[in-house]
Design an enzyme around this catalytic site. Structure first.
Site, PDB file in Angstrom:
ATOM      1  N   SER A   1      38.576  92.162  12.054  1.00  0.00           N
ATOM      2  CA  SER A   1      38.370  93.537  12.507  1.00  0.00           C
ATOM      3  C   SER A   1      37.792  93.757  13.029  1.00  0.00           C
ATOM      4  CB  SER A   1      38.303  94.126  10.679  1.00  0.00           C
ATOM      5  OG  SER A   1      39.830  94.003  10.162  1.00  0.00           O
TER       6      SER A   1
ATOM      7  N   CYS B   1      34.512  88.258  10.431  1.00  0.00           N
ATOM      8  CA  CYS B   1      36.532  89.122  10.353  1.00  0.00           C
ATOM      9  C   CYS B   1      37.080  89.255  11.328  1.00  0.00           C
ATOM     10  CB  CYS B   1      35.762  89.979   8.955  1.00  0.00           C
ATOM     11  SG  CYS B   1      38.546  91.169   9.156  1.00  0.00           S
TER      12      CYS B   1
ATOM     13  N   HIS C   1      37.507  93.091  16.987  1.00  0.00           N
ATOM     14  CA  HIS C   1      38.282  94.191  17.343  1.00  0.00           C
ATOM     15  C   HIS C   1      37.662  95.737  18.222  1.00  0.00           C
ATOM     16  CE1 HIS C   1      41.915  92.755  16.399  1.00  0.00           C
ATOM     17  NE2 HIS C   1      42.498  92.918  14.913  1.00  0.00           N
TER      18      HIS C   1
END
Ligand SMILES: NC(=O)c1ccc[n+]([C@@H]2O[C@H](COP(=O)([O-])OP(=O)(O)OC[C@H]3O[C@@H](n4cnc5c(N)ncnc54)[C@H](O)[C@@H]3O)[C@@H](O)[C@H]2O)c1
Ligand SMILES: [Zn+2]
Ligand SMILES: [Zn+2]
Length: 360
Positions: A40, A38, A43
């Site tokens: 995320s 993912c 990040h």
């Protein structure tokens, strides 16, 4: 066990031999079968969000229960499960008022006096999102798991662990998209495509997908978008206003940028609702035109699709089994744990919707 270790921002993960403890109290040891990659996690690798190193990232996974702690009552070895980062305690104010996804009880984690869950060369390794799925095993609190039907393929189940629940849930639970409404979704990655599918399930009559990559827009059409807008060739706000005759009832931001969060708000009609799903870099401000509030324009965040995952995830599986939720089309690549850095690169380059890492 093998695990991918995060050493800090802007560094490749490395595959190492890590020790995992035995389950205590209400903990469950799960053999990871599949983990989606993912955005995320990326990040944190990119340094837009901070997490202490060394750690094991990964939070979108399905697997099989291997062993359980002495106080576990709901799971047994052999159970097929999806892990969810929305671990809940079950008795705080949030849990008792139907917002288990906002529970932040420390009970779902080990305390600082307990032995570390993971060690590498004798030193503790942090668990990410209470899950750490870029590893052959996950040691998690039992309220971070949901048991699923055995006939559900675990690669597809893994996607439900984050991206699908986040996107579908943003439409169904957070925004509560109404039948017959108009929707625009910024970003047609794993989360955005799920918001598109959630809006379709909710009965939206117009679903506009916005992206900058042609292949993403083609997939969006396949999964339920009625219209597409290529944001690389013009202003998406104008395009949405033209298509909807003034603005969409609901818009969703599934990218994680200040610019697109602002565009998402500017694209709603009077009285419309913009829902921000993307992780905008920590500390960055989103600017809105103050006079918009006189038009009852609303903006809200959405965490993990405002999920009730023990209820939602088995429902999403039924939708998948019925052909009403498309997951096969979202798995554009599979790989091994060793391919995790390549999966990040491909995601950044816009080459994949989801890479699923498979374990033996
Ligand atoms: N709120 C939550 O609980 C939650 C949960 C999961 C993921 N997220 C966040 O959601 C976001 C999306 O995650 P994902 O895994 O789907 O990412 P992804 O990389 O798969 O998808 C992002 C998409 O946005 C597109 N895009 C990039 N810049 C654009 C622009 N300027 N205009 C239009 N489209 C653009 C990309 O081409 C890509 O298709 C990330 O920020 C992620 O961290 C939030
Ligand atoms: Zn995620
Ligand atoms: Zn709680």
């Amino acid at each position: 066990m093998k695990a991918a270790i995060f050493h800090g921002p802007k560094q490749d993960l490395t595959i190492e031999e890590v020790e995992v403890d035995n389950p205590m109290a209400r903990e469950v040891l799960v053999k990871t079968v599949a983990s989606g990659v993912c955005h995320s996690d990326l990040h944190f690798v990119d340094g837009f969000y901070q997490f202490p190193a060394p750690a094991i990232l990964g939070h979108e996974a399905a697997g099989i229960v291997e062993s359980v702690g002495p106080d576990v009552t709901e799971f047994a070895p052999g159970d097929h499960v999806i892990a969810c980062l929305s671990a809940f305690c079950g008795h705080c104010d949030y849990c008792l008022t139907g917002q288990t996804h906002l529970c932040r009880s420390p009970e779902v984690r080990r305390s600082s006096t307990d032995p570390p869950k993971y060690t590498w060369n004798g030193d503790p390794v942090a668990q990410f999102a209470n899950l750490s799925s870029y590893a052959e095993k996950m040691l998690v609190y039992e309220n971070a798991l949901v048991k699923i039907r055995d006939d559900m393929p675990l690669n597809q189940a893994a996607l439900i662990g984050c991206g699908v629940t986040t996107g579908v849930g943003a439409a169904l639970n957070t925004a509560k998209v109404e039948p017959g409404s108009t929707v625009a979704v910024f970003g047609a990655g794993g989360v955005g495509l799920s918001a598109i599918q959630g809006s379709l399930i909710a009965g939206a009559r117009m679903i506009i997908a916005v992206d900058t990559v042609e292949a993403k827009l083609a997939t969006a059409r396949e999964l339920g978008a009625t219209h597409i807008v290529d944001a690389s060739s013009g202003d998406p706000v104008e395009a949405i206003k033209n298509l909807t005759g003034g603005g969409a009832d609901y818009t969703f931001e599934a990218i994680g940028l200040k610019l697109t969060a602002e565009q998402c708000f500017e694209s709603i009609r009077r009285g419309g609702t913009a829902t921000i799903i993307g992780m905008i870099p920590q500390g960055e401000k989103v600017e809105l035109d103050g006079s918009s509030f006189l038009q009852e324009k609303k903006i809200q965040g959405s965490s993990m699709g405002s999920n009730r995952f023990r209820v939602d995830m088995p429902r999403y599986i039924d939708f998948y089994m019925q052909g009403r939720l498309k997951l096969d089309e979202m798995i554009t690549r599979t790989g091994r744990l060793e391919d995790v850095n390549e999966a990040f690169r491909a995601m950044k380059a816009g080459e994949v919707t989801r890479t699923v890492l498979e374990f033996d």
